[in-house]
Design an enzyme around this catalytic site. Sequence first.
Site, PDB file in Angstrom:
ATOM      1  N   ASP A   1      61.426  59.524  94.535  1.00 28.92           N
ATOM      2  CA  ASP A   1      61.900  58.977  95.749  1.00 28.92           C
ATOM      3  C   ASP A   1      61.337  57.596  96.070  1.00 28.92           C
ATOM      4  O   ASP A   1      62.048  56.662  96.496  1.00 28.92           O
ATOM      5  CB  ASP A   1      61.149  59.740  97.018  1.00 28.92           C
ATOM      6  CG  ASP A   1      62.094  60.914  97.364  1.00 28.92           C
ATOM      7  OD1 ASP A   1      63.211  60.979  96.622  1.00 28.92           O
ATOM      8  OD2 ASP A   1      61.585  62.020  97.857  1.00 28.92           O
TER       9      ASP A   1
ATOM     10  N   ASP B   1      53.829  65.065 105.980  1.00 28.14           N
ATOM     11  CA  ASP B   1      53.062  63.796 105.154  1.00 28.14           C
ATOM     12  C   ASP B   1      53.706  62.611 106.113  1.00 28.14           C
ATOM     13  O   ASP B   1      52.956  61.375 106.356  1.00 28.14           O
ATOM     14  CB  ASP B   1      53.308  63.750 103.877  1.00 28.14           C
ATOM     15  CG  ASP B   1      52.553  64.581 102.932  1.00 28.14           C
ATOM     16  OD1 ASP B   1      51.514  64.949 103.439  1.00 28.14           O
ATOM     17  OD2 ASP B   1      52.803  64.978 101.864  1.00 28.14           O
TER      18      ASP B   1
HETATM   19  N1  ARG Z   1      51.896  71.338 102.244  1.00 24.36           N
HETATM   20  C1  ARG Z   1      50.868  70.440 101.851  1.00 24.36           C
HETATM   21  C2  ARG Z   1      50.497  69.722 103.225  1.00 24.36           C
HETATM   22  O1  ARG Z   1      51.402  69.587 103.867  1.00 24.36           O
HETATM   23  C3  ARG Z   1      51.232  69.692 100.621  1.00 24.36           C
HETATM   24  C4  ARG Z   1      52.532  68.780 100.743  1.00 24.36           C
HETATM   25  C5  ARG Z   1      52.804  67.932  99.672  1.00 24.36           C
HETATM   26  N2  ARG Z   1      53.131  68.356  98.435  1.00 24.36           N
HETATM   27  C6  ARG Z   1      54.106  68.131  97.803  1.00 24.36           C
HETATM   28  N3  ARG Z   1      54.432  68.977  96.745  1.00 24.36           N
HETATM   29  N4  ARG Z   1      54.972  67.011  97.824  1.00 24.36           N
HETATM   30  O2  ARG Z   1      49.687  69.109 103.155  1.00 24.36           O
END
Ligand code: ARG
Length: 402
Positions: free
Chosen positions: A14, A123
């Site tokens: 990305d 995120d």
């Molecule tokens: N679920 C976790 C969080 O919200 C990890 C998210 C990032 N993980 C990923 N594979 N992109 O903190």
Amino acid sequence: MSHKVVLAYSGGLDTSVAIKWLKEKYSLDVIAFTADIGNVPELSAIRQKALDLGAIKAVVIDAKETFVDSYVFPALQADAIYEGQYPLATALGRPLIAKLLVEIASKEGAVAVAHGCTGKGNDQVRMDVSVAALAPNLKVIAPAREWNMTREQTITYAQDQHIPIPITKASPYSIDENLWGRSIECGPLEDPWNEPPKDTFAWTRAVEDTPNEPSYLEIEFAGGVPTGLNGEPLAGPRLIQKTHELAGKHGVGRIDHVENRLVGIKSREIYEAPAAIVLLKAHKALEGLVLTKQQLRFKDKVAAEYADLIYNGLWFSGLRQDLAAYVASSQRYVTGTVRAKLFKGNCQIVGRKSPCSLYDYSLATYDQGDVFDQTAAPGFIHLWGLPVKIQARAQSLFRGQD
Ligand code: ARG
């Protein structure tokens, strides 16, 4: 005059596509920024890739020490684990990355910052809210949230633009790593009934493949912070790395969690966090020795609240600061040593000691040397049970009932 944007760049699909896309869509010159908060492979290759894709500059910052000292260890002191399962590695990394992005943007005179988060995850919230807290007027662009391509379409776009891509159809996972943990999503994991395939894991052995002899690890703490292993003083990142290696070898730290995201959905997440699991367990065991019952009960509530704040992107908030002050105060006497036994996927705490221990042998023992005054017990029980007795007389609550 050209306008600049600082992009948080991981070298993944990305953010690689985003370098081209920001130029095309917004006519912005991209400064790629990669934070090393542990387990970033081939940093110089990532840097070069950003430049090859057209970034005007590629900045790499080693932030491992800051990450451990100012984010990971405060969370460890708080015993912060989301929903009792997830040690919050990714969630702790985001506010630091956002902070560094803001700093670079200000230094470079950039008009915006950008990140590769999608519109479905936590995120994006953590990044956007952290930037808003630190630089309320700075614009945030989230290309992957705006372009609205599926994973397949993004791959096709990348192929068309001659962007080398790390994921293939054979490896369908989305992975995020830093030194506190590794998270794996997507592909076969999206069915919560599927057992995670072998190739989900990279940091921990399957129990079938672990040694047949246990390993012991003695972890020293000072003021709630781990400071050494087996008698050897170690700085945070190194201590975490060593714990990680030993615990991973014994298959400790695999987590399979159906998690409640901030954006309202449940998602199935696999984590590997061998060091976090061992250190969190050891820290709690030491607290059990040096904090009173009331302090422990109250701290459990703070821990749940603290974990939610981290998960929900509110690291830079007044409440998080307030709780951090409480936690710091609670750690004054969390000094001592904990012995952990690592064996066949388990981390068992088998010993703890502290110069500030509240455990009093002469009060606890049933052997000779007992100083506990048993004649005081009936008086205590009389007063403790008094309200129950009065209520029983007045209200016959239990007549004919269990
Ligand atoms: N679920 C976790 C969080 O919200 C990890 C998210 C990032 N993980 C990923 N594979 N992109 O903190």
